[in-house]
Scaffold this motif. Structure first.
Motif, PDB file in Angstrom:
ATOM      1  N   LEU A   1      16.836 -70.335  28.701  1.00 33.05           N
ATOM      2  CA  LEU A   1      16.814 -69.099  27.910  1.00 33.05           C
ATOM      3  C   LEU A   1      16.477 -69.425  26.461  1.00 33.05           C
ATOM      4  O   LEU A   1      17.000 -70.389  25.907  1.00 33.05           O
ATOM      5  CB  LEU A   1      18.207 -68.441  27.970  1.00 33.05           C
ATOM      6  N   ASP A   2      15.593 -68.629  25.864  1.00 35.39           N
ATOM      7  CA  ASP A   2      15.431 -68.661  24.413  1.00 35.39           C
ATOM      8  C   ASP A   2      15.655 -67.234  23.921  1.00 35.39           C
ATOM      9  O   ASP A   2      14.797 -66.360  24.077  1.00 35.39           O
ATOM     10  CB  ASP A   2      14.024 -69.158  24.015  1.00 35.39           C
ATOM     11  N   PRO A   3      16.855 -66.970  23.349  1.00 35.81           N
ATOM     12  CA  PRO A   3      17.172 -65.592  22.941  1.00 35.81           C
ATOM     13  C   PRO A   3      16.486 -65.158  21.648  1.00 35.81           C
ATOM     14  O   PRO A   3      16.635 -63.995  21.245  1.00 35.81           O
ATOM     15  CB  PRO A   3      18.695 -65.625  22.774  1.00 35.81           C
ATOM     16  N   PHE A   4      15.787 -66.093  20.966  1.00 39.07           N
ATOM     17  CA  PHE A   4      14.989 -65.740  19.779  1.00 39.07           C
ATOM     18  C   PHE A   4      13.593 -66.325  20.035  1.00 39.07           C
ATOM     19  O   PHE A   4      13.170 -67.257  19.368  1.00 39.07           O
ATOM     20  CB  PHE A   4      15.604 -66.353  18.517  1.00 39.07           C
ATOM     21  N   ILE A   5      12.897 -65.770  21.008  1.00 43.28           N
ATOM     22  CA  ILE A   5      11.694 -66.430  21.542  1.00 43.28           C
ATOM     23  C   ILE A   5      10.537 -66.463  20.547  1.00 43.28           C
ATOM     24  O   ILE A   5       9.653 -67.316  20.646  1.00 43.28           O
ATOM     25  CB  ILE A   5      11.269 -65.781  22.886  1.00 43.28           C
ATOM     26  N   GLY A   6      10.531 -65.557  19.543  1.00 48.33           N
ATOM     27  CA  GLY A   6       9.460 -65.570  18.534  1.00 48.33           C
ATOM     28  C   GLY A   6       8.097 -65.505  19.185  1.00 48.33           C
ATOM     29  O   GLY A   6       7.795 -64.616  19.985  1.00 48.33           O
ATOM     30  N   SER A   7       7.269 -66.507  18.905  1.00 46.57           N
ATOM     31  CA  SER A   7       5.897 -66.477  19.405  1.00 46.57           C
ATOM     32  C   SER A   7       5.757 -67.150  20.773  1.00 46.57           C
ATOM     33  O   SER A   7       4.642 -67.446  21.196  1.00 46.57           O
ATOM     34  CB  SER A   7       4.974 -67.136  18.393  1.00 46.57           C
TER      35      SER A   7
ATOM     36  N   SER B   1      15.703 -71.187  18.197  1.00 39.59           N
ATOM     37  CA  SER B   1      15.846 -71.315  16.761  1.00 39.59           C
ATOM     38  C   SER B   1      16.024 -69.906  16.202  1.00 39.59           C
ATOM     39  O   SER B   1      15.097 -69.108  16.184  1.00 39.59           O
ATOM     40  CB  SER B   1      14.641 -72.072  16.228  1.00 39.59           C
ATOM     41  N   PRO B   2      17.273 -69.594  15.817  1.00 38.49           N
ATOM     42  CA  PRO B   2      17.547 -68.252  15.295  1.00 38.49           C
ATOM     43  C   PRO B   2      16.949 -68.104  13.907  1.00 38.49           C
ATOM     44  O   PRO B   2      16.504 -69.095  13.320  1.00 38.49           O
ATOM     45  CB  PRO B   2      19.076 -68.209  15.223  1.00 38.49           C
ATOM     46  N   PRO B   3      16.926 -66.883  13.352  1.00 37.22           N
ATOM     47  CA  PRO B   3      16.455 -66.754  11.971  1.00 37.22           C
ATOM     48  C   PRO B   3      17.296 -67.685  11.085  1.00 37.22           C
ATOM     49  O   PRO B   3      18.503 -67.798  11.301  1.00 37.22           O
ATOM     50  CB  PRO B   3      16.759 -65.290  11.646  1.00 37.22           C
ATOM     51  N   TYR B   4      16.643 -68.381  10.163  1.00 37.91           N
ATOM     52  CA  TYR B   4      17.376 -69.290   9.264  1.00 37.91           C
ATOM     53  C   TYR B   4      18.035 -68.429   8.206  1.00 37.91           C
ATOM     54  O   TYR B   4      17.476 -68.212   7.126  1.00 37.91           O
ATOM     55  CB  TYR B   4      16.436 -70.262   8.571  1.00 37.91           C
ATOM     56  N   SER B   5      19.200 -67.919   8.543  1.00 42.84           N
ATOM     57  CA  SER B   5      19.897 -67.018   7.632  1.00 42.84           C
ATOM     58  C   SER B   5      18.924 -65.935   7.176  1.00 42.84           C
ATOM     59  O   SER B   5      18.192 -65.379   7.996  1.00 42.84           O
ATOM     60  CB  SER B   5      20.483 -67.818   6.475  1.00 42.84           C
ATOM     61  N   ILE B   6      18.863 -65.711   5.857  1.00 43.49           N
ATOM     62  CA  ILE B   6      18.016 -64.607   5.403  1.00 43.49           C
ATOM     63  C   ILE B   6      16.680 -65.125   4.851  1.00 43.49           C
ATOM     64  O   ILE B   6      15.999 -64.453   4.074  1.00 43.49           O
ATOM     65  CB  ILE B   6      18.736 -63.761   4.338  1.00 43.49           C
ATOM     66  N   ALA B   7      16.311 -66.366   5.260  1.00 45.18           N
ATOM     67  CA  ALA B   7      15.161 -67.040   4.652  1.00 45.18           C
ATOM     68  C   ALA B   7      13.830 -66.295   4.788  1.00 45.18           C
ATOM     69  O   ALA B   7      13.023 -66.290   3.878  1.00 45.18           O
ATOM     70  CB  ALA B   7      15.025 -68.430   5.243  1.00 45.18           C
TER      71      ALA B   7
ATOM     72  N   ASN C   1      11.730 -62.760   6.020  1.00 47.81           N
ATOM     73  CA  ASN C   1      11.804 -61.367   6.461  1.00 47.81           C
ATOM     74  C   ASN C   1      10.737 -61.152   7.540  1.00 47.81           C
ATOM     75  O   ASN C   1       9.560 -60.977   7.235  1.00 47.81           O
ATOM     76  CB  ASN C   1      11.592 -60.431   5.263  1.00 47.81           C
ATOM     77  N   TYR C   2      11.185 -61.200   8.797  1.00 50.35           N
ATOM     78  CA  TYR C   2      10.242 -61.112   9.912  1.00 50.35           C
ATOM     79  C   TYR C   2       9.570 -59.748  10.024  1.00 50.35           C
ATOM     80  O   TYR C   2       8.551 -59.625  10.670  1.00 50.35           O
ATOM     81  CB  TYR C   2      10.948 -61.442  11.236  1.00 50.35           C
ATOM     82  N   VAL C   3      10.174 -58.742   9.411  1.00 49.97           N
ATOM     83  CA  VAL C   3       9.561 -57.404   9.476  1.00 49.97           C
ATOM     84  C   VAL C   3       8.438 -57.324   8.443  1.00 49.97           C
ATOM     85  O   VAL C   3       7.298 -56.970   8.761  1.00 49.97           O
ATOM     86  CB  VAL C   3      10.616 -56.302   9.263  1.00 49.97           C
ATOM     87  N   ALA C   4       8.752 -57.722   7.194  1.00 48.53           N
ATOM     88  CA  ALA C   4       7.743 -57.653   6.135  1.00 48.53           C
ATOM     89  C   ALA C   4       6.579 -58.590   6.445  1.00 48.53           C
ATOM     90  O   ALA C   4       5.411 -58.271   6.207  1.00 48.53           O
ATOM     91  CB  ALA C   4       8.377 -58.030   4.799  1.00 48.53           C
TER      92      ALA C   4
ATOM     93  N   ILE D   1      13.037 -50.138  12.539  1.00 49.19           N
ATOM     94  CA  ILE D   1      13.261 -51.336  13.383  1.00 49.19           C
ATOM     95  C   ILE D   1      13.970 -52.449  12.613  1.00 49.19           C
ATOM     96  O   ILE D   1      14.644 -53.270  13.210  1.00 49.19           O
ATOM     97  CB  ILE D   1      11.966 -51.870  14.050  1.00 49.19           C
ATOM     98  N   LYS D   2      13.855 -52.447  11.307  1.00 53.58           N
ATOM     99  CA  LYS D   2      14.436 -53.562  10.538  1.00 53.58           C
ATOM    100  C   LYS D   2      15.959 -53.646  10.683  1.00 53.58           C
ATOM    101  O   LYS D   2      16.554 -54.709  10.533  1.00 53.58           O
ATOM    102  CB  LYS D   2      13.932 -53.471   9.108  1.00 53.58           C
ATOM    103  N   GLU D   3      16.587 -52.531  11.013  1.00 55.58           N
ATOM    104  CA  GLU D   3      18.046 -52.502  11.171  1.00 55.58           C
ATOM    105  C   GLU D   3      18.545 -53.387  12.310  1.00 55.58           C
ATOM    106  O   GLU D   3      19.710 -53.751  12.367  1.00 55.58           O
ATOM    107  CB  GLU D   3      18.517 -51.062  11.403  1.00 55.58           C
ATOM    108  N   GLU D   4      17.651 -53.706  13.244  1.00 53.59           N
ATOM    109  CA  GLU D   4      18.058 -54.521  14.402  1.00 53.59           C
ATOM    110  C   GLU D   4      17.765 -56.010  14.193  1.00 53.59           C
ATOM    111  O   GLU D   4      18.181 -56.849  14.981  1.00 53.59           O
ATOM    112  CB  GLU D   4      17.291 -54.071  15.661  1.00 53.59           C
ATOM    113  N   PHE D   5      17.011 -56.343  13.159  1.00 49.91           N
ATOM    114  CA  PHE D   5      16.604 -57.743  12.944  1.00 49.91           C
ATOM    115  C   PHE D   5      17.705 -58.517  12.223  1.00 49.91           C
ATOM    116  O   PHE D   5      18.073 -58.176  11.101  1.00 49.91           O
ATOM    117  CB  PHE D   5      15.326 -57.804  12.090  1.00 49.91           C
ATOM    118  N   ILE D   6      18.171 -59.586  12.855  1.00 48.77           N
ATOM    119  CA  ILE D   6      19.200 -60.421  12.230  1.00 48.77           C
ATOM    120  C   ILE D   6      18.597 -61.120  11.005  1.00 48.77           C
ATOM    121  O   ILE D   6      17.487 -61.645  11.061  1.00 48.77           O
ATOM    122  CB  ILE D   6      19.733 -61.464  13.242  1.00 48.77           C
ATOM    123  N   GLY D   7      19.344 -61.100   9.896  1.00 50.06           N
ATOM    124  CA  GLY D   7      18.879 -61.760   8.678  1.00 50.06           C
ATOM    125  C   GLY D   7      18.032 -60.854   7.807  1.00 50.06           C
ATOM    126  O   GLY D   7      17.634 -61.235   6.710  1.00 50.06           O
ATOM    127  N   VAL D   8      17.738 -59.665   8.280  1.00 42.60           N
ATOM    128  CA  VAL D   8      16.896 -58.752   7.497  1.00 42.60           C
ATOM    129  C   VAL D   8      17.730 -57.559   7.018  1.00 42.60           C
ATOM    130  O   VAL D   8      17.521 -57.038   5.935  1.00 42.60           O
ATOM    131  CB  VAL D   8      15.682 -58.256   8.336  1.00 42.60           C
TER     132      VAL D   8
END
Ligand SMILES: C[S@@+](CC[C@H](N)C(=O)[O-])C[C@H]1O[C@@H](n2cnc3c(N)ncnc32)[C@H](O)[C@@H]1O
Length: 402
Positions: free
Chosen positions: A118-124, A279-285, A287-290, A306-313
């Motif tokens: 499992l990769d729960p933060f699969i990204g690309s 690899s989860p978001p590195y804290s708030i490093a 902004n995956y939405v922006a 959608i940004k409300e659901e993004f961890i670290g954003v």
């Protein structure tokens, strides 16, 4: 007397962490070896499992002059970057994993073909493609609809190659300058064009081609239509590469299940998994939405929503850290409960700097994972040199569910 076999590292291995992972790969396969020739070669003291080593190893180029599968795979690359072989290059996603490292980690945590990672933060989709190549099943989750699209296209398109080839001319013929700018008419060009295409894999493929062109236009100032055409052709060449690799190496591909979902709620997965690499978001490093605003908007999403659901954003100022920690606490607990007992969870994370202060994200991950029930078994420092030779330090944390 046992014959000595020499394992040679890939020529591009340059970092200490890569050597550490290369050793761990062999150790986890119970191989008896010595390191020779100034750390460039490994001598096998006992010769068995040669076929298995040749098929699975990530950091080795050859065994007694015979190339490993991974070396052959790496040669099938339509880009100038060594690690963007096969479909890995589809979409320039910021903060992707190094695929070679993922292959090594899969070996190190001892997951076998037919089992599931499992990769729960699969990204690309890096983990998904590497699992697929090794015959391991993968469940990949990401909150971003763009990431779900990228990860699917990288791993599902090979299965629809003839249909994609068939649809290609129809798509590219209509992208002509005399037809005006087809990409700025409010809805997705590829969606309109593929309205009568029933095969979702085909429409996803062209949709991603359009997203790459959006990125080329907004980040590199390239002409949209030219970029679309050249990307579609290059993507097709990569699929043909994948087909050739699969057939020449006789690969049995793993099954991939990509879902747009939330790492804080993994109850949607029915069965326990045999490993986690993420690899989860590195804290708030970042902004995956922006960062991918152009593509997310083109896909029809309202960024504020959608940004409300993004961890670290989500959140603002120091409150962002608070929310990040709460969210990750939930995610680690979910990851713990979905993993089989006695199996491993690998987390790759880096520290971040906020208002000139370094935030020790790594120590927090260890604290949270231990509180969820995991035991830390290995911490590998990963120092790499990024753009302009700036040193970046990340950590590979390997936890076990006791
Ligand atoms: C460091 S990136 C992962 C990159 C990935 N390893 C790769 O190779 O491309 C972290 C990912 O976490 C995702 N993410 C953020 N919040 C999430 C959530 N609540 N649930 C699942 N994924 C989330 C982001 O969209 C981003 O893709």
């Amino acid at each position: 007397m046992a014959e000595n076999k020499i394992l040679k590292l890939h020529d591009n291995i340059q970092f200490i962490y890569e050597l550490a992972l290369a050793r761990l790969e062999l150790q986890s396969l119970n191989v008896d070896f010595e390191i020779t020739n100034n750390l460039r070669e490994f001598k096998l003291n006992f010769v068995d499992k040669i076929d298995l080593l040749k098929k699975s190893l990530a950091y080795f180029k050859s065994i007694n002059g015979e190339f490993t599968d991974y070396h052959f795979i790496q040669q099938h690359n339509q880009t100038s970057s060594v690690n963007q072989y096969l479909t890995h290059w589809f979409y320039p996603y910021k903060g992707k994993f190094h695929p070679q490292m993922i292959r090594a980690l899969i070996n190190i945590i001892g997951v076998n073909p037919g089992e599931t990672i499992l990769d729960p933060f699969i990204g690309s989709g890096t983990t998904a493609l590497e699992c697929q190549l090794l015959g391991i099943n993968c469940v990949g989750i990401d909150i971003s609809p763009l990431c779900a699209l990228i990860s699917r296209v990288k791993t599902e398109s090979l299965g629809a190659l003839p249909e994609i080839e068939e649809a290609k001319d129809n798509f590219l013929m209509s992208v002509r300058p005399e037809n005006g700018n087809l990409f700025q008419q409010g809805s997705l060009f590829s969606e309109k064009k593929s309205g009568d295409i029933k095969n979702k894999k085909v429409s996803n493929f062209f949709k991603l081609g359009e997203m790459i062109a959006h990125s080329d236009e907004s980040r590199r100032g390239r002409d949209f239509q030219t970029s679309f055409i050249s990307n579609i052709n290059k993507m097709l060449a990569s699929l043909r590469d994948y087909k050739e690799v699969k057939s020449r190496l006789g690969l049995e591909l793993g099954e991939v299940d990509i879902r747009q979902g939330d790492a804080r709620n993994l109850s949607v997965i029915n069965n326990k998994v045999h490993g986690i690499i993420t690899s989860p978001p590195y804290s708030i490093a970042l902004n995956y939405v922006a960062n991918d605003a152009h593509a997310l908007t083109a896909l029809g999403h309202n960024l504020d929503k959608i940004k409300e659901e993004f961890i670290g954003v989500r959140g603002a100022g120091f409150n962002k850290f608070e929310l990040y920690n709460q969210d990750m606490d939930k995610a680690y607990r979910q990851m713990y409960s979905i993993l089989e007992k006695g199996r491993y969870c690998v987390i790759v994370i880096g520290n971040v700097t906020f208002q000139s202060q370094e935030i020790d994200t790594t120590a927090k991950v260890v604290e949270q994972c231990e509180s969820a029930g995991f035991a830390l078994v290995k911490k590998i420092e990963k120092i790499i040199f990024g753009l302009y030779n700036i040193m970046q330090k990340e950590y590979i944390l390997i936890f076990k569910k006791p």
